[in-house]
Design a protein around this motif. Structure first.
Motif, PDB file in Angstrom:
ATOM      1  N   ARG A 198      33.161  53.042  32.359  1.00  0.00           N
ATOM      2  CA  ARG A 198      34.443  53.400  31.734  1.00  0.00           C
ATOM      3  C   ARG A 198      34.287  54.484  30.676  1.00  0.00           C
ATOM      4  O   ARG A 198      35.196  55.280  30.469  1.00  0.00           O
ATOM      5  N   GLY A 199      33.158  54.521  29.995  1.00  0.00           N
ATOM      6  CA  GLY A 199      32.943  55.534  28.968  1.00  0.00           C
ATOM      7  C   GLY A 199      32.249  56.782  29.462  1.00  0.00           C
ATOM      8  O   GLY A 199      31.876  57.648  28.660  1.00  0.00           O
ATOM      9  N   ALA A 200      32.072  56.906  30.773  1.00  0.00           N
ATOM     10  CA  ALA A 200      31.333  58.039  31.333  1.00  0.00           C
ATOM     11  C   ALA A 200      32.177  59.312  31.323  1.00  0.00           C
ATOM     12  O   ALA A 200      33.400  59.292  31.115  1.00  0.00           O
ATOM     13  N   VAL A 201      31.479  60.420  31.571  1.00  0.00           N
ATOM     14  CA  VAL A 201      32.128  61.723  31.720  1.00  0.00           C
ATOM     15  C   VAL A 201      31.799  62.239  33.114  1.00  0.00           C
ATOM     16  O   VAL A 201      30.623  62.315  33.492  1.00  0.00           O
ATOM     17  N   VAL A 202      32.800  62.581  33.884  1.00  0.00           N
ATOM     18  CA  VAL A 202      32.606  63.173  35.207  1.00  0.00           C
ATOM     19  C   VAL A 202      32.676  64.689  35.064  1.00  0.00           C
ATOM     20  O   VAL A 202      33.631  65.227  34.484  1.00  0.00           O
ATOM     21  N   VAL A 203      31.664  65.358  35.599  1.00  0.00           N
ATOM     22  CA  VAL A 203      31.603  66.822  35.562  1.00  0.00           C
ATOM     23  C   VAL A 203      31.844  67.335  36.974  1.00  0.00           C
ATOM     24  O   VAL A 203      31.048  67.069  37.892  1.00  0.00           O
ATOM     25  N   LEU A 204      32.936  68.038  37.162  1.00  0.00           N
ATOM     26  CA  LEU A 204      33.242  68.667  38.440  1.00  0.00           C
ATOM     27  C   LEU A 204      32.643  70.062  38.421  1.00  0.00           C
ATOM     28  O   LEU A 204      33.177  70.979  37.788  1.00  0.00           O
ATOM     29  N   ASN A 205      31.520  70.210  39.099  1.00  0.00           N
ATOM     30  CA  ASN A 205      30.779  71.467  39.056  1.00  0.00           C
ATOM     31  C   ASN A 205      31.122  72.334  40.270  1.00  0.00           C
ATOM     32  O   ASN A 205      31.074  71.862  41.417  1.00  0.00           O
ATOM     33  N   THR A 206      31.436  73.562  39.986  1.00  0.00           N
ATOM     34  CA  THR A 206      31.747  74.517  41.060  1.00  0.00           C
ATOM     35  C   THR A 206      30.489  75.302  41.364  1.00  0.00           C
ATOM     36  O   THR A 206      30.123  76.228  40.626  1.00  0.00           O
ATOM     37  N   SER A 207      29.796  74.902  42.406  1.00  0.00           N
ATOM     38  CA  SER A 207      28.509  75.517  42.738  1.00  0.00           C
ATOM     39  C   SER A 207      28.625  76.632  43.766  1.00  0.00           C
ATOM     40  O   SER A 207      27.645  77.336  44.037  1.00  0.00           O
ATOM     41  N   ARG A 208      29.797  76.798  44.361  1.00  0.00           N
ATOM     42  CA  ARG A 208      29.976  77.840  45.374  1.00  0.00           C
ATOM     43  C   ARG A 208      31.150  78.743  44.985  1.00  0.00           C
ATOM     44  O   ARG A 208      32.142  78.264  44.430  1.00  0.00           O
TER      45      ARG A 208
END
Length: 477
Positions: free
Chosen positions: A399-409
């Protein structure tokens, strides 16, 4: 003193002091081998203390009289407030003269010390003193003042009221702000006006500068409670987990004054050390072998590699066989050393969540980063990782996590980024998107200053979100 009703006594016992080391003897002229006579004032106790009793066993309030005549041997009892009570008694025999005068009761001290005569003319009955400590018992029975603490060990607020403590010597109090020139502002017009007026006129920062300074303040906010551990997880390779670890570490180290380290705990030949330009030639295995010899930061700095932002990197072994031998116990040993010298410890934990080091990584985690790509399968794996954490005892971390949406392309994706963010915001504390950057896509060393402004800003925003989460948890290790 008062006589007992209708009773006279030819003999009366006087109280004998067993110890004289706490008596105030200042000003008494003593010659070795001689005796000196002083008046000893016994303390008056409160009305609530039933310390003395009549011959018939009834209590005599001490406010009426401290002591009574008696024709028996005097016993003085000192009772400590501990579980075991100790009782000392002293018996003295003295004689009255024909005129019923009180004869001095000599209290003889050891040779070379003061010899005191107590002219009390009373006999103490059996006195039981429930006291809180031996010092208090001595004070009440002997009327002696408890020795004060040495001056150098006393608190400043126990001294005279007009004495100030060093805490009052603050910059706000002492510095004349009217004579301090303001810092040179940023921006073309601000600097032009500042220079033309000799520094007397300082224009306000523009919105961009204010936002940057505010972000600096969020990243550099102090952390308490020891080193903070932040693992970076991913269920799928190729989503940029190692790049995100590097960006986060650089953004933290660039803005903070304390030390930040990133540890490559990938059990299958990690590449974290290849993302910075400098290399020490040492690996995590070298630190495990030399852990008993690390007695200062200089010993550790010979093993880690440092980036220009002051981010330290601890590389993994190049040999996959050695990497697989890196166990959870080895990670604990490395983490213990890192926690002693660093405030923030990032861990590039490798692909998957069931390898040998993951248990130790999650045990020490203060906050998690989960990296996901911007595709359907990559997003699903990241969401399934959260489900696994929730069902395996790490629901709070999830619940306390951070999701990183990484744009690799490069290029536009058919997947709607807003829908991805909306989904993960229902499951975690924050979501941060890292844009595509050609400098990162090369796979070579990353130079923080060479990143695009958007990428650098996203990395700094991620760092600020992580620090805010660490400050909110308040975990103490």
């Amino acid at each position: 003193m008062r006589e007992r009703d209708n009773e006279t006594s030819d003999d009366v016992d006087n109280g004998v002091l067993e110890r004289t080391d706490n008596l105030e003897t200042t000003g008494i002229g003593i010659v070795d081998g001689a005796t000196a006579q002083i008046d000893l004032a016994l303390p008056t106790l409160s009305d609530g203390d039933d310390d003395y009793v009549e011959d018939d066993g009834s209590a005599l309030p001490v406010s009426e009289h401290d002591l009574r005549y008696g024709d028996q041997d005097a016993e003085v009892h000192e009772v400590a407030a501990d579980d075991v009570a100790t009782e000392d008694s002293a018996i003295a025999e003295n004689e009255r003269d024909e005129s019923n005068e009180v004869v001095d009761a000599d209290v003889v001290a050891p040779h070379g010390e003061t010899t005191v005569s107590a002219q009390t003319g009373v006999t103490r009955r059996a006195m039981h003193h429930p006291v809180s400590s031996d010092k208090h018992a001595l004070e009440r029975v002997r009327g002696a003042r408890v020795e004060e603490e040495p001056l150098q060990s006393r608190r400043l607020d126990q001294l005279s009221a007009d004495r100030e403590s060093p805490d009052l010597l603050t910059a706000d109090r002492l510095i004349d702000r009217t004579r301090v020139a303001g810092a040179e502002p940023e921006g073309m017009w601000q600097r032009l006006v500042y220079g033309a007026t000799g520094g007397r006129v300082v224009l306000a920062d523009n919105a961009r500068v204010r936002a940057r300074k505010d972000l600096d303040g969020r990243i550099s906010a102090p952390l308490t409670g020891g080193a903070k551990f932040v693992p970076v997880l991913s269920r799928k390779g190729g989503v940029g987990k190692t790049s995100v670890t590097t960006l986060l570490g650089m953004a933290l180290a660039d803005a903070r004054e304390d030390r930040v380290i990133a540890i490559d705990a990938n059990p299958d030949r990690g590449t974290l050390a290849e993302r910075i330009e400098r290399s020490s030639g040492k690996t995590v295995r070298d630190l495990v072998r030399a852990r008993a010899d690390v007695s200062g930061f200089n010993d550790l700095s010979a093993i880690v590699a440092r980036d220009e932002t002051r981010l330290d990197i601890l590389a993994s072994d190049a040999d996959p066989h050695l990497s697989e031998a890196f166990s959870d116990r080895d990670y604990h040993d490395v983490a213990a050393i890192a926690a002693h010298y660093y405030s923030i410890v990032l861990t590039d934990s490798g692909t998957g969540i069931v390898h040998s080091v993951m248990d130790a990584t999650l045990e020490l985690a203060d906050q998690l980063l989960i990296v996901a790509g911007r595709s359907i399968d990559e997003a699903k794996l990241a969401s399934e990782t959260l489900s696994w954490l929730e069902s395996n005892g790490y629901a709070d971390l999830a619940r306390g996590a951070v999701v990183v949406l990484n744009t690799s392309r490069p290029g536009a994706s058919l997947v709607r980024p807003s829908e991805l963010e909306a989904h993960f915001r229902t499951r975690v504390r924050a979501v941060v998107t890292i844009p595509y950057d050609a400098h990162i896509a090369t796979g070579g060393p990353i130079t923080f200053r060479r990143l695009s402004a958007a990428t650098r800003g996203a990395a700094r925003e991620l760092a600020a979100v992580v620090v805010e989460g660490l400050r909110a948890t308040g975990t103490v290790r």
